[in-house]
Write a protein that holds these residues in place. Structure first.
Motif, PDB file in Angstrom:
ATOM      1  N   HIS A 108       0.118  -4.206   5.438  1.00  0.00           N
ATOM      2  CA  HIS A 108      -0.681  -3.914   4.199  1.00  0.00           C
ATOM      3  C   HIS A 108      -0.115  -2.549   3.722  1.00  0.00           C
ATOM      4  N   HIS A 112       1.643  -1.010   0.425  1.00  0.00           N
ATOM      5  CA  HIS A 112       1.333   0.084  -0.733  1.00  0.00           C
ATOM      6  C   HIS A 112       2.185   1.400  -0.646  1.00  0.00           C
ATOM      7  N   ASP A 131      -6.640   3.914   2.174  1.00  0.00           N
ATOM      8  CA  ASP A 131      -7.354   2.983   1.444  1.00  0.00           C
ATOM      9  C   ASP A 131      -8.709   2.721   2.340  1.00  0.00           C
ATOM     10  N   ASP A 314      -5.286  -2.928  -3.974  1.00  0.00           N
ATOM     11  CA  ASP A 314      -4.523  -3.947  -3.313  1.00  0.00           C
ATOM     12  C   ASP A 314      -3.559  -4.764  -4.329  1.00  0.00           C
TER      13      ASP A 314
END
Ligand SMILES: [Fe+2]
Length: 590
Positions: A108, A112, A131, A314
């Motif tokens: 993840h 990003h 985040d 996201d």
């Protein structure tokens, strides 16, 4: 969708299905991407998904286990969705897409980070991703160089700056994961009264920006709410009920968590600069949408230059994952010139060309005036703005990311003292805590704002220049919080916040020539190179995507004119709208 490494299309499913933050398989967004690239699924080489579902599931399992038996209820609530759907992402993708090739699952935060670095204009830079949470990481940093990218450090769940902010979003009565911008807007009216309580009780913050949260105050690990009884005791009562009256307390809480967030980001920034030795910074992750914190980081001069992914949340992870597949997995080189980014103004969504619009208008007997050239259209629209008309501006490809950047925007005169309340109450049907954002010609921006860098994606807040400001009278200073918003604070009252700040979008002719030309003409007419730019939607609705949604929004609200491509529609000439739904109930507030 990348074609030979070039970003050719990007859009969020919510814009097509009209369901905000639609979490389902993005069928229509995929169809749009394929169509734009002119290919079918059989032509795709690699599909990349923006996180690792199994690792995420492991984190959820481990967290529940460590809190068990507390939270067992919400665990069983979440479980079926994971077992049925989320864990089998590879199968879902291959099945629904009819695709048999390689499917990649980068982490993840790597997604990003890639979305921040690869499209940036920098050959090398530090990268900071912050985040709520992905798999485990909640903040991470590293370095990107040429086509390589490496994250070296991370803070793990449950210690999360994004979730701390969301906890206050929840506690002040707004929707988690979408009402955060309201907390940021509200902060301006508050005093940082609770900052010391946050540091003393909730958070142990170190000099290098790393921190730990005291989880006894939060409930997001085991429960379905963000905050716990202990949190409520600390701040003197239960969370504010959504849509109930906002008091000074919420404003002070918002200001406090905003101040803490800025401090954490500054400390992280300084630390990243020191450790990596990099002079430039790329940012992504939901917290990178906090444009007040971004503006501060830039003004403090921690880095010489900052580039922030416009789809910092996201949704942008998908873009990052695709870029990782191209550069990191396939090892393809990356070419940049330190000046122009590769995001194409983030105008990566669907377009309706003039032929399509003409068909739509004639099939529905909608009266409109067609201009022979875009130049003639912008001349006419510039005059309408100067006459204080409110205009729906639907032109070119839709933006990728949460901000309207002059493709799906509602625009108006920034000099008009009445424009703020007109647009909020008659167009958006909401009270607002923030003034509207200004779109300013890039070359003129320094004459209006204390801004040294460009801000093409509206991700930096900057102060309005001192000589343009207006002091409040003693009488006005006594007004309660939000009532101050209607007091003109500068010669551009519609875009100046009560603390003289503005969320600036700089507009240049390379990224968006039609929009640039429009503001240029407005300046020639009025001497002012600044207009209001707010997203083309009503409260709670996803930004409009197709001409029919733009028309519906135009007709449902008190907009005066609508631009669709090179067509101009006058409200007074439109037939009455026959409707059978109560659309005000259709869209929920954040
Ligand atoms: Fe994220």
């Amino acid at each position: 969708m990348l074609k030979d490494g070039e970003i050719v299309a990007a859009a969020q499913e919510e814009r097509f299905t009209r369901k905000k933050h639609d979490p389902d398989y993005p069928e229509q967004a995929i169809a749009f991407c394929l169509k734009t690239a002119g290919i079918t699924a059989a032509d795709i080489d690699i599909v990349a998904f923006y996180d690792k579902p199994w690792v995420k599931f492991e984190r959820i399992l481990e967290t529940y286990l460590s809190y068990a038996p507390v939270g067992i209820g919400s665990f069983f609530k979440a479980l079926p969705l994971w077992l049925k759907d989320k864990l089998w992402m590879r199968d879902t993708i291959q099945e629904k897409l009819g695709f048999e090739g390689k499917v990649l699952f980068p982490e993840h935060h790597e997604s990003h980070a890639a979305s921040a670095f690869y499209p940036s204009p920098f050959q090398e830079a530090a990268i900071l991703a912050v985040d709520g949470v992905g798999e485990w990481a909640t903040s991470s940093f590293g370095v990107g160089k040429d086509n390589e990218l490496k994250l070296e450090y991370q803070i793990n769940f449950p210690h999360s700056l994004g979730l701390l902010y969301s906890a206050f979003t929840y506690y002040t009565g707004f929707k988690v994961n979408s009402g955060e911008y309201k907390v940021m807007g509200l902060a301006t009216y508050g005093e940082p009264k609770y900052v010391s309580q946050i540091y003393e009780s909730l958070m142990d913050l170190k000099e290098d920006g790393s921190f730990k949260l005291d989880m006894r105050y939060f409930n997001y690990c085991a429960g379905l709410t963000m905050t716990s009884g202990k949190f409520h005791n600390l701040f003197g009562g239960p969370p504010r009920k959504p849509e109930s009256k906002i008091t000074q307390k919420e404003m002070d809480l918002a200001r406090s968590v905003q101040d803490v967030t800025e401090e954490v980001i500054l400390r992280m920034g300084r630390h990243v600069r020191k450790v990596t030795g990099q002079k430039k910074l790329c940012m992504a992750g939901g917290v990178a949408l906090n444009c007040v914190a971004n503006g501060k980081l830039l003004r403090e001069g921690v880095f010489d230059d900052i580039w922030i992914q416009p789809a910092a949340g996201d949704a942008g992870g998908a873009l990052g994952a695709a870029l990782l597949a191209w550069h990191k997995v396939e090892g393809k080189p990356r070419k940049v010139d330190e000046k122009r980014d590769l995001q194409k103004g983030s105008l990566l969504g669907p377009v309706a060309d003039n032929d399509e619009i003409e068909r739509y208008l004639s099939e529905n007997s909608i009266p409109a005036k067609k201009f022979q050239t875009t130049g003639e259209l912008t001349s006419a629209v510039a005059e309408l703005i100067a006459q204080e008309k409110v205009i729906g501006w639907f032109h070119g490809r839709m933006e990728f990311g949460p901000r309207a950047l002059g493709a799906r925007s509602i625009i108006g005169d920034s000099r008009s003292p009445k424009m703020q309340s007109t647009m909020n109450l008659k167009i958006k049907f909401r009270e607002s805590f923030r003034p509207f954002a200004p779109s300013v010609l890039r070359d003129r921006a320094p004459q209006y704002f204390e801004l040294t860098a460009e801000s093409p994606y509206m991700l930096l807040v900057a102060p309005v220049r001192e000589e343009r400001r207006k002091e409040m009278t003693e009488e006005q200073k006594k007004l309660f919080g939000i009532d101050k918003l209607n007091v003109p604070r500068s010669d551009l009252p519609a875009i100046t916040h009560v603390d003289y700040s503005a969320r600036v979008q700089t507009v240049d002719g390379d990224r968006n020539p039609a929009y640039h030309d429009l503001i240029d003409k407005f300046e020639k007419l009025t001497g002012c190179p600044v207009i209001i730019n707010t997203s083309f939607n009503v409260r709670g609705e996803p930004i409009v995507c197709r001409p029919e949604e733009a028309y519906l929004c135009f007709m449902r609200t008190n907009m005066d004119y609508l631009v669709l491509g090179d067509f101009l529609l006058d409200k007074t000439q439109q037939p009455e709208l026959a409707e059978d739904t109560d659309w005000r109930k259709e869209f929920e507030l954040d």
